[in-house]
Design a protein around this motif. Structure first.
Motif, PDB file in Angstrom:
ATOM      1  N   THR A 139       0.822  -1.226   0.000  1.00 33.03           N
ATOM      2  CA  THR A 139       0.000   0.000   0.000  1.00 33.03           C
ATOM      3  C   THR A 139       0.853   1.271   0.000  1.00 33.03           C
ATOM      4  O   THR A 139       0.340   2.345  -0.312  1.00 33.03           O
ATOM      5  CB  THR A 139      -0.891   0.052   1.258  1.00 33.03           C
ATOM      6  OG1 THR A 139      -0.032  -0.003   2.411  1.00 33.03           O
ATOM      7  CG2 THR A 139      -1.880  -1.101   1.298  1.00 33.03           C
ATOM      8  N   GLY A 140       2.101   1.146   0.421  1.00 30.13           N
ATOM      9  CA  GLY A 140       2.939   2.342   0.556  1.00 30.13           C
ATOM     10  C   GLY A 140       2.644   3.120   1.830  1.00 30.13           C
ATOM     11  O   GLY A 140       3.245   4.167   2.085  1.00 30.13           O
ATOM     12  N   ILE A 141       1.733   2.623   2.668  1.00 31.36           N
ATOM     13  CA  ILE A 141       1.406   3.319   3.926  1.00 31.36           C
ATOM     14  C   ILE A 141       2.118   2.649   5.097  1.00 31.36           C
ATOM     15  O   ILE A 141       1.776   1.525   5.473  1.00 31.36           O
ATOM     16  CB  ILE A 141      -0.128   3.263   4.219  1.00 31.36           C
ATOM     17  CG1 ILE A 141      -0.949   3.786   3.044  1.00 31.36           C
ATOM     18  CG2 ILE A 141      -0.478   3.973   5.521  1.00 31.36           C
ATOM     19  CD1 ILE A 141      -0.961   5.270   2.906  1.00 31.36           C
ATOM     20  N   SER A 142       3.094   3.346   5.674  1.00 29.53           N
ATOM     21  CA  SER A 142       3.765   2.854   6.885  1.00 29.53           C
ATOM     22  C   SER A 142       3.302   3.714   8.042  1.00 29.53           C
ATOM     23  O   SER A 142       3.651   4.886   8.105  1.00 29.53           O
ATOM     24  CB  SER A 142       5.278   3.028   6.776  1.00 29.53           C
ATOM     25  OG  SER A 142       5.836   2.086   5.933  1.00 29.53           O
ATOM     26  N   MET A 143       2.531   3.147   8.935  1.00 30.91           N
ATOM     27  CA  MET A 143       2.030   3.972  10.049  1.00 30.91           C
ATOM     28  C   MET A 143       3.007   3.940  11.212  1.00 30.91           C
ATOM     29  O   MET A 143       3.656   2.920  11.479  1.00 30.91           O
ATOM     30  CB  MET A 143       0.652   3.492  10.466  1.00 30.91           C
ATOM     31  CG  MET A 143      -0.411   3.924   9.456  1.00 30.91           C
ATOM     32  SD  MET A 143      -2.074   3.704  10.062  1.00 30.91           S
ATOM     33  CE  MET A 143      -2.187   1.951  10.156  1.00 30.91           C
ATOM     34  N   SER A 144       3.088   5.076  11.907  1.00 31.47           N
ATOM     35  CA  SER A 144       3.993   5.192  13.057  1.00 31.47           C
ATOM     36  C   SER A 144       3.281   4.683  14.306  1.00 31.47           C
ATOM     37  O   SER A 144       2.056   4.480  14.311  1.00 31.47           O
ATOM     38  CB  SER A 144       4.373   6.661  13.254  1.00 31.47           C
ATOM     39  OG  SER A 144       3.196   7.382  13.590  1.00 31.47           O
ATOM     40  N   LEU A 145       4.065   4.562  15.375  1.00 29.17           N
ATOM     41  CA  LEU A 145       3.483   4.155  16.658  1.00 29.17           C
ATOM     42  C   LEU A 145       2.382   5.126  17.074  1.00 29.17           C
ATOM     43  O   LEU A 145       1.295   4.714  17.515  1.00 29.17           O
ATOM     44  CB  LEU A 145       4.603   4.111  17.708  1.00 29.17           C
ATOM     45  CG  LEU A 145       4.237   3.548  19.066  1.00 29.17           C
ATOM     46  CD1 LEU A 145       3.777   2.099  18.967  1.00 29.17           C
ATOM     47  CD2 LEU A 145       5.434   3.633  20.013  1.00 29.17           C
ATOM     48  N   ASP A 146       2.620   6.418  16.907  1.00 33.69           N
ATOM     49  CA  ASP A 146       1.609   7.428  17.285  1.00 33.69           C
ATOM     50  C   ASP A 146       0.339   7.267  16.467  1.00 33.69           C
ATOM     51  O   ASP A 146      -0.775   7.467  16.970  1.00 33.69           O
ATOM     52  CB  ASP A 146       2.156   8.846  17.040  1.00 33.69           C
ATOM     53  CG  ASP A 146       3.208   9.204  18.065  1.00 33.69           C
ATOM     54  OD1 ASP A 146       3.341   8.446  19.049  1.00 33.69           O
ATOM     55  OD2 ASP A 146       3.896  10.224  17.865  1.00 33.69           O
ATOM     56  N   GLN A 147       0.511   6.939  15.205  1.00 36.68           N
ATOM     57  CA  GLN A 147      -0.687   6.787  14.358  1.00 36.68           C
ATOM     58  C   GLN A 147      -1.469   5.530  14.749  1.00 36.68           C
ATOM     59  O   GLN A 147      -2.700   5.552  14.819  1.00 36.68           O
ATOM     60  CB  GLN A 147      -0.280   6.769  12.884  1.00 36.68           C
ATOM     61  CG  GLN A 147       0.214   8.152  12.443  1.00 36.68           C
ATOM     62  CD  GLN A 147       0.753   8.183  11.029  1.00 36.68           C
ATOM     63  OE1 GLN A 147       1.230   7.179  10.501  1.00 36.68           O
ATOM     64  NE2 GLN A 147       0.686   9.350  10.407  1.00 36.68           N
ATOM     65  N   PHE A 148      -0.756   4.437  15.040  1.00 35.25           N
ATOM     66  CA  PHE A 148      -1.467   3.255  15.554  1.00 35.25           C
ATOM     67  C   PHE A 148      -2.195   3.620  16.843  1.00 35.25           C
ATOM     68  O   PHE A 148      -3.338   3.231  17.072  1.00 35.25           O
ATOM     69  CB  PHE A 148      -0.496   2.096  15.805  1.00 35.25           C
ATOM     70  CG  PHE A 148      -0.240   1.263  14.577  1.00 35.25           C
ATOM     71  CD1 PHE A 148      -1.233   0.460  14.032  1.00 35.25           C
ATOM     72  CD2 PHE A 148       0.997   1.279  13.954  1.00 35.25           C
ATOM     73  CE1 PHE A 148      -1.005  -0.309  12.888  1.00 35.25           C
ATOM     74  CE2 PHE A 148       1.232   0.509  12.814  1.00 35.25           C
ATOM     75  CZ  PHE A 148       0.240  -0.281  12.285  1.00 35.25           C
ATOM     76  N   GLU A 149      -1.518   4.389  17.673  1.00 32.36           N
ATOM     77  CA  GLU A 149      -2.105   4.796  18.949  1.00 32.36           C
ATOM     78  C   GLU A 149      -3.417   5.551  18.717  1.00 32.36           C
ATOM     79  O   GLU A 149      -4.415   5.301  19.390  1.00 32.36           O
ATOM     80  CB  GLU A 149      -1.104   5.671  19.704  1.00 32.36           C
ATOM     81  CG  GLU A 149      -1.609   6.102  21.041  1.00 32.36           C
ATOM     82  CD  GLU A 149      -0.462   6.381  22.007  1.00 32.36           C
ATOM     83  OE1 GLU A 149       0.704   6.272  21.609  1.00 32.36           O
ATOM     84  OE2 GLU A 149      -0.771   6.693  23.153  1.00 32.36           O
ATOM     85  N   ALA A 150      -3.397   6.445  17.744  1.00 39.70           N
ATOM     86  CA  ALA A 150      -4.613   7.230  17.450  1.00 39.70           C
ATOM     87  C   ALA A 150      -5.741   6.303  16.999  1.00 39.70           C
ATOM     88  O   ALA A 150      -6.910   6.495  17.374  1.00 39.70           O
ATOM     89  CB  ALA A 150      -4.307   8.273  16.377  1.00 39.70           C
ATOM     90  N   LEU A 151      -5.428   5.281  16.221  1.00 33.57           N
ATOM     91  CA  LEU A 151      -6.474   4.346  15.768  1.00 33.57           C
ATOM     92  C   LEU A 151      -6.918   3.444  16.916  1.00 33.57           C
ATOM     93  O   LEU A 151      -8.111   3.139  17.063  1.00 33.57           O
ATOM     94  CB  LEU A 151      -5.963   3.495  14.601  1.00 33.57           C
ATOM     95  CG  LEU A 151      -5.610   4.244  13.319  1.00 33.57           C
ATOM     96  CD1 LEU A 151      -5.043   3.285  12.265  1.00 33.57           C
ATOM     97  CD2 LEU A 151      -6.821   4.966  12.736  1.00 33.57           C
ATOM     98  N   PHE A 152      -5.975   3.034  17.745  1.00 28.75           N
ATOM     99  CA  PHE A 152      -6.292   2.118  18.844  1.00 28.75           C
ATOM    100  C   PHE A 152      -7.133   2.776  19.946  1.00 28.75           C
ATOM    101  O   PHE A 152      -7.649   2.081  20.815  1.00 28.75           O
ATOM    102  CB  PHE A 152      -5.000   1.552  19.459  1.00 28.75           C
ATOM    103  CG  PHE A 152      -4.366   0.424  18.665  1.00 28.75           C
ATOM    104  CD1 PHE A 152      -4.968  -0.091  17.534  1.00 28.75           C
ATOM    105  CD2 PHE A 152      -3.158  -0.137  19.073  1.00 28.75           C
ATOM    106  CE1 PHE A 152      -4.391  -1.132  16.803  1.00 28.75           C
ATOM    107  CE2 PHE A 152      -2.569  -1.182  18.366  1.00 28.75           C
ATOM    108  CZ  PHE A 152      -3.185  -1.678  17.224  1.00 28.75           C
ATOM    109  N   GLN A 153      -7.222   4.124  19.908  1.00 28.49           N
ATOM    110  CA  GLN A 153      -8.076   4.792  20.907  1.00 28.49           C
ATOM    111  C   GLN A 153      -9.525   4.349  20.766  1.00 28.49           C
ATOM    112  O   GLN A 153     -10.302   4.357  21.711  1.00 28.49           O
ATOM    113  CB  GLN A 153      -8.024   6.327  20.742  1.00 28.49           C
ATOM    114  CG  GLN A 153      -6.688   6.964  21.056  1.00 28.49           C
ATOM    115  CD  GLN A 153      -6.154   6.541  22.407  1.00 28.49           C
ATOM    116  OE1 GLN A 153      -6.882   6.533  23.390  1.00 28.49           O
ATOM    117  NE2 GLN A 153      -4.887   6.156  22.431  1.00 28.49           N
TER     118      GLN A 153
END
Ligand code: SI3
Length: 289
Positions: A139-153
């Motif tokens: 996909t070309g999308i590498s999510m950062s830890l912070d971005q995973f964190e935002a989704l995991f909220q």
């Protein structure tokens, strides 16, 4: 929702139509022979992104019928057409799928806010759980830890299918989110995920080699890493040959040799090279598939 999930292969005929009987046989092969804990339906291995919406629904329906509640079912509904993703999510939810999953939207360079909106919309419209499908290589999308964190909220985001070789990020996610489900995605790197405490794995080769995957995961959970490594070595000897011969084509050929009507891949995927059939037969006997 833990354990080994086959990323279900879908058999097509030469016109690209689904071979229903063959699909039922592949489902049974996974449940009865490979003894997987669940099925990941309409992922990359299901050639999902080449199917029409109607075909995707047909696969969801046939799997749910044939499974009869035996193993857990995850429906991959991701699409850059958000309306389609929502419609598929509602359809799979009505069929009783245990969770949805959606690949990060691809092709356009979507911002993280747009990606977050995409997941929230599918969750809000379907009221089902969501497993993020992260596969940066495609996909070309590498999510950062912070971005995973935002989704995991969002509590409906119950986990991630982590098809990535970034084991540092995986370790950070594991430490920070002990209660989210983490599935590793690269079958040839299963052991690294397993020693990092993943909950399970989702993969294409489990359709034919699920039993070894289960052993690797279980041995790591029992701290028997060197034994797990032996099985990963055997597994990777097999995967290496499969990747050389053409991934989905060869997996289908292996199934055919074992008596399952696994059809062909959807075009424009190339046909299996029949000159290599003897080699695939040898793989079946050598690796006891
Ligand atoms: O259906 C799916 O979404 C998958 O099977 C994803 C899974 O991560 C597989 N990736 C792809 C692109 O097929 C792996 O199982 C992969 O086939 C395997 O590790 C061989 O490289």
């Amino acid at each position: 929702m833990k354990g080994i999930f086959s990323a279900l292969l879908v058999p097509f005929d030469e016109s690209g139509d689904i071979k229903e009987q063959g699909l039922r046989e592949i489902i049974r092969q996974n449940i009865d022979k490979q003894k997987v804990d669940g099925l990941y339906v309409n992922g990359s291995s299901g050639e999902n992104f080449m199917m029409s919406t109607e075909q995707k629904k047909e696969v969801f329906r046939i799997v749910s019928e044939e499974n009869k509640g035996k193993v857990k079912l995850i429906a991959q509904v991701g699409s850059i057409n958000l309306n389609e993703a929502v419609a598929l999510g509602k359809y799979a939810t009505d069929l009783g799928y245990d969770s949805l999953s959606a690949v990060t939207p691809f092709y356009y360079k979507f911002s993280f806010d747009e990606i977050k909106y995409y997941y929230e919309t599918i969750i809000n419209e379907t009221k089902n759980n969501m497993i993020i499908y992260a596969i940066p290589a495609l996909t070309g999308i590498s999510m950062s830890l912070d971005q995973f964190e935002a989704l995991f909220q969002n509590e409906n985001v119950i986990g991630v299918k982590f098809t990535d070789g970034n084991f540092y990020l995986l370790e950070r996610l594991r430490k920070k989110y002990p209660n989210k489900l983490i599935y590793s995605g690269f079958d040839e790197m299963l052991i690294y995920g397993a020693i990092s405490g993943i909950d399970g794995a989702i993969g294409s080769t489990f359709n034919i080699n699920g039993k070894r995957a289960k052993q690797i995961l279980t041995l790591c959970q029992e701290d028997q890493v060197s034994k797990a490594y032996e099985i990963q070595h055997i597994t990777n000897d097999l995967i290496e040959r499969i990747l050389d011969l053409g991934l989905y084509q060869t997996l289908k050929e292996i199934l055919k040799i074992t008596g399952i009507d696994a059809g062909v891949c959807k075009k424009p995927f190339e046909a299996f090279n029949f000159e290599k059939r003897a080699e695939v037969k040898k793989l079946v006997s050598t690796f006891n598939l």
